[in-house]
Design a protein around this motif. Structure first.
Motif, mmCIF file in Angstrom:
data_model
loop_
_atom_site.group_PDB
_atom_site.id
_atom_site.type_symbol
_atom_site.label_atom_id
_atom_site.label_comp_id
_atom_site.label_asym_id
_atom_site.label_seq_id
_atom_site.Cartn_x
_atom_site.Cartn_y
_atom_site.Cartn_z
ATOM 1 N N ARG A 94 0.633 -1.164 0.090
ATOM 2 C CA ARG A 94 0.182 -0.099 0.258
ATOM 3 C C ARG A 94 0.906 1.181 0.021
ATOM 4 N NH1 ARG A 94 -0.820 2.171 5.121
ATOM 5 N NH2 ARG A 94 -2.839 3.115 4.773
ATOM 6 N N ASN A 99 -4.702 6.775 4.416
ATOM 7 C CA ASN A 99 -6.002 6.344 4.224
ATOM 8 C C ASN A 99 -6.012 5.799 2.804
ATOM 9 O OD1 ASN A 99 -5.033 8.436 2.229
ATOM 10 N ND2 ASN A 99 -6.917 9.791 2.415
ATOM 11 N N SER A 100 -5.014 5.166 2.575
ATOM 12 C CA SER A 100 -4.983 4.044 1.077
ATOM 13 C C SER A 100 -5.185 2.684 1.361
ATOM 14 C CB SER A 100 -3.599 4.353 0.665
ATOM 15 O OG SER A 100 -3.323 5.859 0.345
ATOM 16 N N PRO A 101 -5.861 1.966 0.448
ATOM 17 C CA PRO A 101 -6.059 0.595 0.670
ATOM 18 C C PRO A 101 -5.003 -0.166 0.655
ATOM 19 C CG PRO A 101 -6.678 1.478 -1.653
ATOM 20 C CD PRO A 101 -6.197 2.661 -1.096
ATOM 21 N N LEU A 102 -5.072 -1.563 0.908
ATOM 22 C CA LEU A 102 -4.126 -2.415 1.083
ATOM 23 C C LEU A 102 -4.358 -3.583 -0.063
ATOM 24 C CD1 LEU A 102 -1.700 -3.486 2.795
ATOM 25 C CD2 LEU A 102 -3.443 -4.856 4.073
ATOM 26 N N TYR B 31 -7.387 5.287 10.624
ATOM 27 C CA TYR B 31 -7.324 5.946 9.238
ATOM 28 C C TYR B 31 -8.479 5.379 8.436
ATOM 29 C CZ TYR B 31 -2.696 7.961 10.711
ATOM 30 O OH TYR B 31 -1.753 8.518 11.121
ATOM 31 N N ASN B 32 -8.476 4.083 8.274
ATOM 32 C CA ASN B 32 -9.366 3.613 7.589
ATOM 33 C C ASN B 32 -9.751 2.314 7.718
ATOM 34 O OD1 ASN B 32 -7.941 1.787 6.126
ATOM 35 N ND2 ASN B 32 -6.959 3.624 4.918
ATOM 36 N N GLN B 34 -11.085 -1.468 6.104
ATOM 37 C CA GLN B 34 -11.131 -2.258 4.849
ATOM 38 C C GLN B 34 -11.708 -3.645 5.057
ATOM 39 O OE1 GLN B 34 -7.484 -1.982 2.667
ATOM 40 N NE2 GLN B 34 -8.406 -2.757 0.604
ATOM 41 N N PHE B 36 -12.502 -7.142 3.147
ATOM 42 C CA PHE B 36 -11.938 -8.210 2.088
ATOM 43 C C PHE B 36 -12.748 -9.493 2.102
ATOM 44 C CE2 PHE B 36 -7.616 -6.173 1.632
ATOM 45 C CZ PHE B 36 -7.522 -5.307 2.710
ATOM 46 N N SER B 46 -9.989 -7.020 -2.318
ATOM 47 C CA SER B 46 -10.494 -5.750 -1.253
ATOM 48 C C SER B 46 -12.023 -5.668 -2.201
ATOM 49 C CB SER B 46 -9.735 -4.652 -1.812
ATOM 50 O OG SER B 46 -10.328 -3.472 -1.061
ATOM 51 N N LEU B 49 -13.423 0.194 0.960
ATOM 52 C CA LEU B 49 -12.495 0.809 1.850
ATOM 53 C C LEU B 49 -13.411 1.918 2.429
ATOM 54 C CD1 LEU B 49 -9.617 1.600 2.862
ATOM 55 C CD2 LEU B 49 -9.549 2.918 0.959
ATOM 56 N N GLN B 51 -13.030 5.440 4.668
ATOM 57 C CA GLN B 51 -12.148 6.202 5.296
ATOM 58 C C GLN B 51 -12.866 6.678 6.509
ATOM 59 O OE1 GLN B 51 -9.364 6.768 4.162
ATOM 60 N NE2 GLN B 51 -9.587 6.447 1.728
ATOM 61 N N SER B 52 -11.975 7.112 7.584
ATOM 62 C CA SER B 52 -12.113 7.600 8.810
ATOM 63 C C SER B 52 -13.226 8.605 8.975
ATOM 64 C CB SER B 52 -11.108 7.799 9.734
ATOM 65 O OG SER B 52 -10.404 8.888 9.262
ATOM 66 N N VAL B 93 -6.466 0.364 9.642
ATOM 67 C CA VAL B 93 -5.127 1.002 9.560
ATOM 68 C C VAL B 93 -5.265 2.269 10.802
ATOM 69 C CG1 VAL B 93 -3.700 2.541 8.271
ATOM 70 C CG2 VAL B 93 -4.934 0.844 7.150
ATOM 71 N N LEU B 99 -1.585 -2.251 10.781
ATOM 72 C CA LEU B 99 -2.795 -2.785 10.367
ATOM 73 C C LEU B 99 -2.975 -3.770 11.396
ATOM 74 C CD1 LEU B 99 -1.076 -2.509 7.144
ATOM 75 C CD2 LEU B 99 -3.526 -2.676 6.793
#
Lengths: 113, 111
Positions: A94, A99-102, B31-32, B34, B36, B46, B49, B51-52, B93, B99
């Motif tokens: 990432r 705030n970026s996806p994995l 932060y966010n 996600q 899966f 994925s 996602l 965001q916070s 995150v 993570l």
């Protein structure tokens, strides 16, 4: 689309062998990760890298080392494979922005006999 | 230390029912988050996602909500199909680019 490629889907190795697992990403991501996944234990972080030649130990680094000589490639090394390292290994990457996806690779199923 | 929990570990639903999967986390400073999907023997794909600063995200039949203050996220899958059978994991995150993953909900949609 981001692509994270793990070089092997399945590997069978003998106890004591040195094993290399390769991971390549094509999106110039700063951060790369190696996880192992075992039933009932979930994903556990082995090592991660936030830049070329930089690495940090995760939760279970014992018996493993890593190499990141180029930004796109992150290698996991089992110095002397043991049967308790039989597992699914997952590579991910990432960008550094929080705030970026994995993004994950397809995984390598390693069996050590 | 951030801990992420997904309960139940496994569930079965009849085809056509809506799926509701829950994810809880202990530290709201994320932060966010996600979601899966993982098929047997495969990597993680994925799905969404959030965001916070967001409350929800939608993609087709999937909708994910986030309530940071209570440390919860919910993944809704509308009108479930047998092809939705998989394990669903959530991850947050937080902190210095760390993570944390839940152990997943293993879902079986019964035709």
């Amino acid at each position: 689309d981001v692509k994270v490629t793990q070089s092997s889907r399945y590997l069978v190795k003998r106890t004591g062998e040195k094993v290399f697992l390769e991971c390549v990403q094509d999106m110039d991501h700063e951060n790369m990760f190696w996880y192992r996944q075992d039933p009932g234990l979930g994903l556990r972080l082995i090592y991660f890298s936030y830049d070329v030649k930089m690495k940090e130990k995760g939760d279970i680094p014992e018996g493993y080392s890593v190499s990141r000589e180029k930004k796109e490639r992150f290698s996991l090394i089992l110095e002397s494979a043991s049967t308790n390292q039989t597992s699914m290994y997952l590579c991910a990457s990432r960008p550094h922005r929080g705030n970026s996806p994995l993004h994950f690779g397809n995984g390598t199923r390693l069996t050590v006999t | 230390k951030q801990e992420v929990t997904q309960i139940p570990a496994a569930l079965s639903v009849p085809e056509g029912e809506n799926l509701v999967l829950n994810c809880s986390f202990t530290d709201s400073a994320i932060y966010n988050l996600q979601w899966f999907r993982q098929d047997p023997g495969k990597g993680l794909t994925s799905l969404l996602l959030i965001q916070s600063s967001q409350r929800e995200q939608t993609s087709g039949r999937l909708n994910a909500s986030l309530d940071k203050s209570s440390g919860r996220s919910t993944l809704y899958i509308a009108a479930s199909q047998p092809g939705d059978s998989a394990t669903y994991l959530c991850a947050v995150v937080y902190g210095n680019n760390r993570l944390a993953f839940g152990k997943g909900n293993q879902v079986v949609v019964i035709p």
